[in-house]
Design a protein around this motif. Structure first.
Motif, PDB file in Angstrom:
ATOM      1  N   VAL A 532       5.372   4.904  -7.391  1.00 18.42           N
ATOM      2  CA  VAL A 532       5.092   3.657  -8.096  1.00 18.42           C
ATOM      3  C   VAL A 532       4.453   2.687  -7.113  1.00 18.42           C
ATOM      4  N   THR A 538       3.894   0.417  -1.986  1.00 16.46           N
ATOM      5  CA  THR A 538       3.976   1.596  -2.833  1.00 16.46           C
ATOM      6  C   THR A 538       5.335   2.212  -2.554  1.00 16.46           C
ATOM      7  N   ALA A 539       5.819   3.018  -3.478  1.00 17.18           N
ATOM      8  CA  ALA A 539       7.149   3.565  -3.273  1.00 17.18           C
ATOM      9  C   ALA A 539       7.270   4.923  -3.910  1.00 17.18           C
ATOM     10  N   LEU A 540       8.200   5.717  -3.376  1.00 14.74           N
ATOM     11  CA  LEU A 540       8.632   6.901  -4.075  1.00 14.74           C
ATOM     12  C   LEU A 540       9.915   6.510  -4.774  1.00 14.74           C
TER      13      LEU A 540
ATOM     14  N   ARG C   3      -4.409  -0.101  -5.747  1.00 18.11           N
ATOM     15  CA  ARG C   3      -3.107   0.563  -5.838  1.00 18.11           C
ATOM     16  C   ARG C   3      -3.246   2.058  -5.611  1.00 18.11           C
ATOM     17  N   ALA C   6      -3.694   2.718  -2.111  1.00 18.47           N
ATOM     18  CA  ALA C   6      -2.429   2.564  -1.412  1.00 18.47           C
ATOM     19  C   ALA C   6      -1.545   3.792  -1.613  1.00 18.47           C
ATOM     20  N   LEU C   7      -1.575   4.335  -2.809  1.00 21.65           N
ATOM     21  CA  LEU C   7      -0.776   5.535  -3.093  1.00 21.65           C
ATOM     22  C   LEU C   7      -1.230   6.702  -2.234  1.00 21.65           C
ATOM     23  N   LEU C  10      -0.092   6.251   1.159  1.00 26.31           N
ATOM     24  CA  LEU C  10       1.338   6.527   1.267  1.00 26.31           C
ATOM     25  C   LEU C  10       1.570   8.007   1.533  1.00 26.31           C
TER      26      LEU C  10
END
Lengths: 643, 175, 135
Positions: A532, A538-540, C3, C6-7, C10
């Motif tokens: 997300v 951003t994150a898991l 976004r 950014a993903l 990540l």
């Protein structure tokens, strides 16, 4: 332009502080009480100017004006609005500006609202407040200018520490600061009273509301900070006895003792030197705390804005003000009579014992926190951590809260032991029953300290509300309600702490999506891992559903967050609050074979810790309101009588 | 009695002030030194961490000649930074053994091809067990062990160019 | 777009932050099956200071050395070693610093004496405030 205006406002405020100090000097030396009237507008304007300067800094942060060095290093244009505002005090310079703002506004309030104090003491108090403010203005203007400009502004800014990007930051530091710095008023009152040799009941009555106000904010700030650390650090702990936490606890302990000794001074005109000493110590602890946090001489999880050079400046201020006040104390206190002695069975005695225990705890926290520093001077590295503080401070605290419940059940001046015994009968029975019942149920399944904690909490809860027994509740004064609620809050908080350490169930697992985990009556289904994205992270995210017994399933979403400015990973725990506790789920690292590390805690009644904190603050607020309202009512009556 | 007692708070404060000042003045030192310096190397036996170097056993240290024991890892950035200094020490005739912490053989091989290989033997400590036994608290670290298997010195952090002469001297003195 | 970028970042950036090439040690984040032994291990772990962190116990740390230490402690406890024996073993290597429980070393005597001394001095002070006999 805004930055320059802020700086000008700050300089003007500093100049006014100087004027205020000069007026106090001439007023006191020349015996001209009427100069107080001239000091009032000066102090108020100073407060307004500091407030203005702080608002201007907030404006710069909201506008993301990257030409201002502070904004460029601590903010980012992509950051959410709330954190832009909160970023204002999430750094050294901004938080020092908040410090002088609180000091200035508090000084203005003392000038404007304080009417009970003798005029000469009032002047000396305002003079002392101006003198401390001047030191911090100097610190701000010469060593940490928040409005400094950059020659080549960067486009986006460097961002704020992700751990600080949390609603907690918007609330916790300002509240704590108002409390920390609010204690400067108590300090100025003490210095003012020493200078004019007026340490008496009237002085204590005048000082008490100011101490109470600062203490309420400190209580709220510590409660919020503890909850913030609890959910943000992701280890389920709510107090680590870390140096920075201790730094916030010490002023609170001193202020709590001061609040009660001021009551003795106001009611019985005794404990004069002791009350003055506590007022000085309380603000000293605020300054020592700030020094410890900023200088970096102790390592901490919450280390903030560390810089030895700033440490040197704060240490200088510390030496000047605390050293000065203590020297003044030593020179003047000999002329102050200590007042009457007390009967053994009296409320005074319980309050004195309460003061003694609070001060001993304060001393132990101070010694424990600084001990590693002392041994290091001898080349020996040691750690003093939770096991020491729990074992030493824990038992003393239990005794303290028992005296806390006993105090209101004892009469002022002189009471009969038998009558006190009768009043304490019910709490004593609760103590014994709780001890036996809990012992029969859970002996050997919990530590001795949590066991005693739960027992004492039950008895103290009953003892706290006992003063309302057989009273007409509608005619009970508001400040009595305040006292009862604050004391009850201590019992509630203690119960939460004991329950958390006695009953917490911990489960560590490595689970795959699709797995079902059950622990402590809860069933957790791990549905999937999804990426997300937020505004600047951003994150898991782990999508999970949890249910208890036959209850409805609830979705929870613990995350492992990744921030790009600056690059950091944080864990966002999922908290599920129920009336009887909290489920705490953390998504950890990825393990082998598509499994994910998860930490799950079920913490029965843990929320009572913070509920108790809020009750304590609420009780303080009611007491403040009650006393102030009585003052207004009496004033109105007097006015009517005169008319 | 009371006359002197009222000066006590000020005296206490001055003591604290002195403590704070000394805390500010002393150099920032957060290193935790191993207590085993001056004592024999603890016994251990580790499998080989690299394809072309043998495994490492503590008995191989008591062979009459001082050696370095370097604690490193392929995933550690400062370890790559200290590689040239270790090569220089090797050039100067110092025998260097190593322990790779929490590592895997392909990663170690890649690290050694990229940054050079000054090591005689490399043991693999996948769970940091030997690191703990040595009282080492991070990577990289370097121990100087004398010919009888006694630890003489511990260097915490990467070896900089100006540390090389000091370490050489300790090794030379141990002979 | 930002976004998405950014993903992607990540996904690729995560390994760069890792402190190790390996997954965590077997018992770093896995509890012992016997709750009594796990409780013993947990009590010890919360009082051992993490070596690579600022000021945390190894029970509250994500550092990989802390994970390895947890695993080591759990395994040793499972083999029947006494917690205090493990603590002594660690102190022998890292000094008193590693234990959050202050040891009985002479330099720590004043720390243990502090509560008694303060309570005694405070008691004296209180006694001077209380009237001995009723008049």
């Amino acid at each position: 332009m805004i930055a320059e205006a802020g700086l000008v406002a700050l300089w003007l405020a500093a100049a006014l502080a100087f004027l205020q100090l000069a007026l106090a000097w001439f007023g006191l030396v020349g015996g001209k009480d009427e100069l107080l009237e001239a000091m009032r507008p000066v102090a108020v304007t100073q407060g307004v100017l500091t407030g203005l300067s702080f608002l201007l800094l907030i404006t710069l942060f909201v506008q993301s004006d990257m030409s201002v060095a502070l904004v460029a290093t601590n903010s980012h244009s992509m950051k959410p609005w709330l954190y832009k505002v909160a970023g204002t005090w999430g750094n050294h310079e901004g938080s020092m500006l908040l410090w002088v703002t609180v000091m200035g506004v508090a000084g203005g309030a003392v000038a404007l609202f304080e009417r009970a104090l003798r005029r000469d003491t009032h002047m000396a108090t305002l003079g002392a407040q101006a003198a401390i403010s001047l030191g911090f203005y100097a610190f701000l203007l010469f060593a940490s200018n928040p409005f400094a400009r950059l020659e080549t502004p960067p486009p986006d800014g460097q961002g704020l520490n992700p751990l600080l990007q949390d609603p907690g930051l918007a609330f916790h530091p300002p509240t704590l600061y108002v409390g920390y710095v609010g204690l400067s008023v108590a300090f100025s009152f003490a210095v003012g009273a020493l200078l004019t040799r007026r340490v008496d009941a009237a002085f204590a009555k005048a000082m008490r509301p100011w101490v109470l106000a600062a203490w309420i904010m400190l209580t709220l700030g510590i409660t919020a900070g503890s909850y913030w650390a609890y959910y943000e650090l992701g280890w389920g702990g709510w107090w680590f006895w870390d140096p920075v936490e201790n730094a916030s606890l010490m002023p609170w302990l001193a202020a709590t003792a001061l609040l009660h000794s001021a009551t003795v001074l106001a009611t019985r005109d005794a404990l004069r030197a002791w009350t003055i000493m506590l007022a000085v110590v309380a603000f000293s602890m605020s300054m020592v705390g700030t020094f410890l946090v900023r200088s970096g001489i102790l390592t901490s999880v919450h280390a903030f804005a560390v810089d030895p050079q700033r440490g040197t400046f704060i240490l200088g201020l510390l030496a000047l003000y605390i050293g000065g006040a203590l020297a003044l104390f030593a020179l003047r206190i000999g002329t102050v009579r200590e007042g009457q002695q007390f009967e053994l069975v009296s409320r005074e005695t319980t309050l004195v014992i309460n003061n003694l225990l609070l001060t001993v705890i304060l001393g132990l926290v101070l010694i424990g926190t600084l001990y590693p520093l002392m041994t290091e001077a001898f080349g020996h590295k040691v750690s003093v951590g939770p096991p020491y503080f729990d074992r030493i401070v824990g038992p003393i605290t239990l005794v303290l809260v028992m005296f806390m419940a006993a105090g209101p059940l004892t009469r002022w001046r002189k009471d009969r032991a038998k009558a006190v015994g009768t009043r304490m009968l019910v709490p004593a029975i609760v103590l014994v029953v709780a001890f036996v019942a809990l012992g029969a149920l859970a002996w050997g399944r919990m530590g001795i300290l949590p066991f005693l904690g739960l027992t004492v909490a039950a008895a103290v809860a009953v003892g706290s509300v006992a003063p309302l027994w057989k009273r007409n509740l509608r005619r009970t004064p508001l400040f009595n309600w305040g006292m009862v609620i604050a004391h009850l809050g201590c019992a509630v908080s203690l119960a939460g702490m004991a329950s958390d350490s006695a009953f917490t169930v911990e489960k560590l697992v490595a689970a795959k999506p699709g797995d079902t985990i059950s622990t402590a009556g809860w069933t957790l289904h791990f549905d999937r891992i999804v990426p997300v994205a937020g505004d600047n992270w951003t994150a898991l995210q782990g999508d999970m559903t949890v249910s208890r017994g036959n209850g409805a399933a609830v979705a929870i979403h613990p995350q492992s967050r990744f921030f790009t400015n600056p690059p950091t990973t944080t864990t966002e725990a999922a908290l599920l609050t129920r009336w009887d506790g909290q489920l705490y789920v953390v998504l950890g690292q990825e393990a082998e074979q598509g499994r994910w590390q998860m930490r799950i805690w079920w913490k029965p009644f843990v929320t009572l810790i913070w509920l108790g904190g809020i009750m304590i603050a609420l009780g303080g607020a009611l007491a403040l309101l009650g006393r102030e309202r009585r003052g207004w009512v009496m004033k109105i009556r007097k006015r009517r009588a005169m008319a | 009695m009371t006359r002197t007692l009222i000066w006590l708070p000020l005296l206490l404060f001055l003591a604290f002030f002195g403590l704070f000042a000394s805390g500010l003045l002393k150099p920032d030192d957060h290193l935790i030194n191993s207590r085993l310096v001056g004592q024999p190397l603890p016994a251990f036996s580790l499998p080989a961490a690299a394809s072309d170097r043998p495994a490492l056993d503590s008995t191989e240290f008591a062979t009459g000649k001082p050696r370095l024991l370097n604690i490193f890892a392929s995933w550690c950035v400062p370890c790559a930074a200290e590689a040239p200094q270790l090569l220089a020490l090797k050039q100067a005739g110092v025998e260097i053994d190593a322990i790779a912490i929490r590592d895997a053989r392909p990663d170690v091989d890649r690290f050694l091809t990229r940054y050079g290989n000054p090591y005689t033997r490399i043991g693999l400590d996948a769970r940091s067990t030997v690191q703990m036994a040595l009282g080492s608290s991070g990577v990289p670290e370097t121990f100087v062990v004398d010919g009888r298997g006694k630890i003489l010195h511990q260097h915490i952090g990467d070896i900089r160019a100006d540390d090389v002469p000091d370490i050489l001297k300790i090794v030379k003195d141990a002979r | 777009m930002k976004r998405l970028l950014a993903l992607i970042l990540l996904v690729f950036a995560a390994p760069a932050l890792a402190q190790t090439a390996l997954p965590p040690a077997p018992y770093a984040d896995r509890q012992l099956d016997d709750p009594a032994l796990e409780a013993k291990a947990r009590d010890l772990m919360t009082t051992i200071r993490c070596l690579t962190c600022q000021s945390q116990s190894i029970a509250d740390s994500n550092a990989s050395l802390a994970g390895d230490m947890r695993s080591e402690i759990r395994q040793r406890i499972a083999q029947g070693e006494a917690p205090e024996h493990i603590r002594a073993w660690l102190i022998q290597r890292y000094g008193d610093w590693v234990s959050y429980v202050p040891t009985a070393a002479p330099i720590l005597w004043p720390l243990w004496a502090a509560p008694l001394v303060l309570l005694f001095l405070g008691g004296l002070l209180v006694r001077s405030r209380i009237r001995r006999r009723r008049r």
